[in-house]
Design a protein around this motif. Sequence first.
Motif, mmCIF file in Angstrom:
data_model
loop_
_atom_site.group_PDB
_atom_site.id
_atom_site.type_symbol
_atom_site.label_atom_id
_atom_site.label_comp_id
_atom_site.label_asym_id
_atom_site.label_seq_id
_atom_site.Cartn_x
_atom_site.Cartn_y
_atom_site.Cartn_z
ATOM 1 N N LEU A 126 0.842 -1.202 0.000
ATOM 2 C CA LEU A 126 0.000 0.000 0.000
ATOM 3 C C LEU A 126 0.874 1.247 0.000
ATOM 4 C CD1 LEU A 126 -2.697 1.502 0.217
ATOM 5 C CD2 LEU A 126 -2.526 1.245 2.718
ATOM 6 N N VAL A 127 1.927 1.244 0.812
ATOM 7 C CA VAL A 127 2.834 2.390 0.855
ATOM 8 C C VAL A 127 3.471 2.619 -0.513
ATOM 9 C CG1 VAL A 127 5.005 3.247 1.837
ATOM 10 C CG2 VAL A 127 3.290 2.200 3.327
ATOM 11 N N ALA A 128 3.905 1.532 -1.154
ATOM 12 C CA ALA A 128 4.512 1.660 -2.485
ATOM 13 C C ALA A 128 3.514 2.206 -3.494
ATOM 14 C CB ALA A 128 5.045 0.296 -2.943
ATOM 15 N N LYS A 129 2.277 1.754 -3.409
ATOM 16 C CA LYS A 129 1.231 2.215 -4.329
ATOM 17 C C LYS A 129 0.975 3.717 -4.168
ATOM 18 C CE LYS A 129 -2.647 2.457 -6.740
ATOM 19 N NZ LYS A 129 -2.621 2.645 -8.224
ATOM 20 N N VAL A 130 0.797 4.168 -2.927
ATOM 21 C CA VAL A 130 0.516 5.584 -2.691
ATOM 22 C C VAL A 130 1.730 6.435 -3.044
ATOM 23 C CG1 VAL A 130 -0.134 7.308 -0.961
ATOM 24 C CG2 VAL A 130 -1.194 5.040 -0.916
ATOM 25 N N ALA A 131 2.928 5.941 -2.703
ATOM 26 C CA ALA A 131 4.149 6.675 -3.046
ATOM 27 C C ALA A 131 4.250 6.871 -4.555
ATOM 28 C CB ALA A 131 5.373 5.928 -2.529
ATOM 29 N N PHE A 132 3.959 5.819 -5.306
ATOM 30 C CA PHE A 132 4.024 5.931 -6.768
ATOM 31 C C PHE A 132 2.938 6.854 -7.306
ATOM 32 C CE2 PHE A 132 2.774 4.433 -11.029
ATOM 33 C CZ PHE A 132 3.951 4.707 -11.699
ATOM 34 N N ASP A 133 1.724 6.742 -6.752
ATOM 35 C CA ASP A 133 0.627 7.599 -7.210
ATOM 36 C C ASP A 133 0.957 9.080 -7.010
ATOM 37 O OD1 ASP A 133 -0.836 5.412 -7.937
ATOM 38 O OD2 ASP A 133 -2.227 5.481 -6.244
ATOM 39 N N VAL A 134 1.647 9.384 -5.909
ATOM 40 C CA VAL A 134 1.950 10.777 -5.589
ATOM 41 C C VAL A 134 3.234 11.251 -6.266
ATOM 42 C CG1 VAL A 134 2.521 12.382 -3.712
ATOM 43 C CG2 VAL A 134 0.733 10.654 -3.373
ATOM 44 N N LEU A 135 4.249 10.394 -6.293
ATOM 45 C CA LEU A 135 5.582 10.836 -6.696
ATOM 46 C C LEU A 135 6.058 10.264 -8.036
ATOM 47 C CD1 LEU A 135 7.357 10.550 -3.221
ATOM 48 C CD2 LEU A 135 6.442 12.614 -4.303
ATOM 49 N N GLY A 136 5.395 9.253 -8.548
ATOM 50 C CA GLY A 136 5.834 8.684 -9.825
ATOM 51 C C GLY A 136 7.245 8.147 -9.744
ATOM 52 N N ASP A 137 8.096 8.555 -10.685
ATOM 53 C CA ASP A 137 9.456 8.026 -10.724
ATOM 54 C C ASP A 137 10.366 8.618 -9.653
ATOM 55 O OD1 ASP A 137 9.874 10.559 -11.688
ATOM 56 O OD2 ASP A 137 10.575 9.934 -13.672
ATOM 57 N N GLN A 138 9.807 9.443 -8.772
ATOM 58 C CA GLN A 138 10.575 9.935 -7.624
ATOM 59 C C GLN A 138 10.456 8.984 -6.430
ATOM 60 O OE1 GLN A 138 12.576 12.788 -8.069
ATOM 61 N NE2 GLN A 138 11.847 12.254 -10.120
ATOM 62 N N ALA A 139 9.831 7.819 -6.655
ATOM 63 C CA ALA A 139 9.710 6.786 -5.633
ATOM 64 C C ALA A 139 10.279 5.480 -6.174
ATOM 65 C CB ALA A 139 8.253 6.588 -5.227
ATOM 66 N N ILE A 140 10.930 4.736 -5.308
ATOM 67 C CA ILE A 140 11.471 3.432 -5.671
ATOM 68 C C ILE A 140 11.145 2.456 -4.554
ATOM 69 C CG2 ILE A 140 13.735 3.938 -4.651
ATOM 70 C CD1 ILE A 140 15.010 2.168 -6.787
ATOM 71 N N ALA A 141 10.851 1.205 -4.908
ATOM 72 C CA ALA A 141 10.604 0.145 -3.929
ATOM 73 C C ALA A 141 11.793 -0.810 -3.942
ATOM 74 C CB ALA A 141 9.321 -0.603 -4.266
ATOM 75 N N VAL A 142 12.269 -1.165 -2.753
ATOM 76 C CA VAL A 142 13.425 -2.062 -2.653
ATOM 77 C C VAL A 142 13.063 -3.237 -1.740
ATOM 78 C CG1 VAL A 142 15.838 -2.306 -1.988
ATOM 79 C CG2 VAL A 142 15.034 -0.163 -3.016
ATOM 80 N N THR A 143 13.255 -4.431 -2.252
ATOM 81 C CA THR A 143 12.962 -5.651 -1.506
ATOM 82 C C THR A 143 14.262 -6.314 -1.092
ATOM 83 O OG1 THR A 143 10.928 -6.001 -2.775
ATOM 84 C CG2 THR A 143 11.817 -7.901 -1.593
ATOM 85 N N ALA A 144 14.327 -6.736 0.173
ATOM 86 C CA ALA A 144 15.495 -7.453 0.683
ATOM 87 C C ALA A 144 15.262 -8.946 0.549
ATOM 88 C CB ALA A 144 15.739 -7.080 2.143
#
Length: 282
Positions: free
Chosen positions: A35-53
């Motif tokens: 959900l955080v990744a979804k909202v971050a992308f909706d608001v910031l577009g390519d200014q957001a990145i998701a990183v999985t460990a």
Amino acid sequence: MLDSHLTAKLAHLHQIFKECERVLVAYSGGIDSTLVAKVAFDVLGDQAIAVTANSPSLLPTDLESAITQAVEIGITHQVITTAEMENPNYTSNPVNRCYFCKSELHDRLKPLAQELGYDYVIDGLNADDLKDYRPGIAAAKERGVRSPLAEVGITKLEVRMLSKYLHLPWWNKPSQPCLSSRFPYGESITISKLQRVGNAEQHLRTLMGNEIDLRVRSYGDTAQIEIPVEVIPSFVAEIDFSQLVLSFKQFGFQTVTLDLEGFRSGKLNQVLDQVLEMGSKT
């Protein structure tokens, strides 16, 4: 439709991301961080990145799900490898094991964020998590990680409501904490043990479906199955126990049991309550 209360929380969440401007999301693929990744992308577009460990404590199927979900959201996604299994403070499985896991994670994510030019590392901690025993929270805070869901007061139920509202198909996905949580505190954790419990749990999910909350707890060479109490009668009636036991033995367990109390998230933390109670009486 969302009620006015939850609409306001979503608007507040949007505002936090606007203020952050560029964020790196610690993204496990679970419902909260997704959900955080979804909202971050909706608001910031390519200014957001998701990183999985990725590590032995993550089921390979969960990594695959995280990758698939990131593609569907549209957010840039990167996978890194963490090495908590090289830390004896983690593998000895003390009651604060999660502190060392999150320390390793954010000691990797913070410099990565700085290198890539992201101002904030964001996680998926929700308001309900603050009520549970989660020593990893301290490790994240020490490293300046922000938790927008918790800041806004969004609960686990509200995470699901918002995810459904935003048309995320996995809005009702069961929680899937790391495989190390399947071991009682004090029992050492090894890669082979993680693989054993992971294989057993994935096999059980294949039989029962991915929508069921379930765990395979590991007590030495004994596997203890936890499923919702209301599912136990059909499980007993429909599952071929001899074949199930054979499969679990092939994974490396010697004994297979069924917890008649039923599934409860964080059940192994009951021992902490007992320790605290004993301490208060001395």
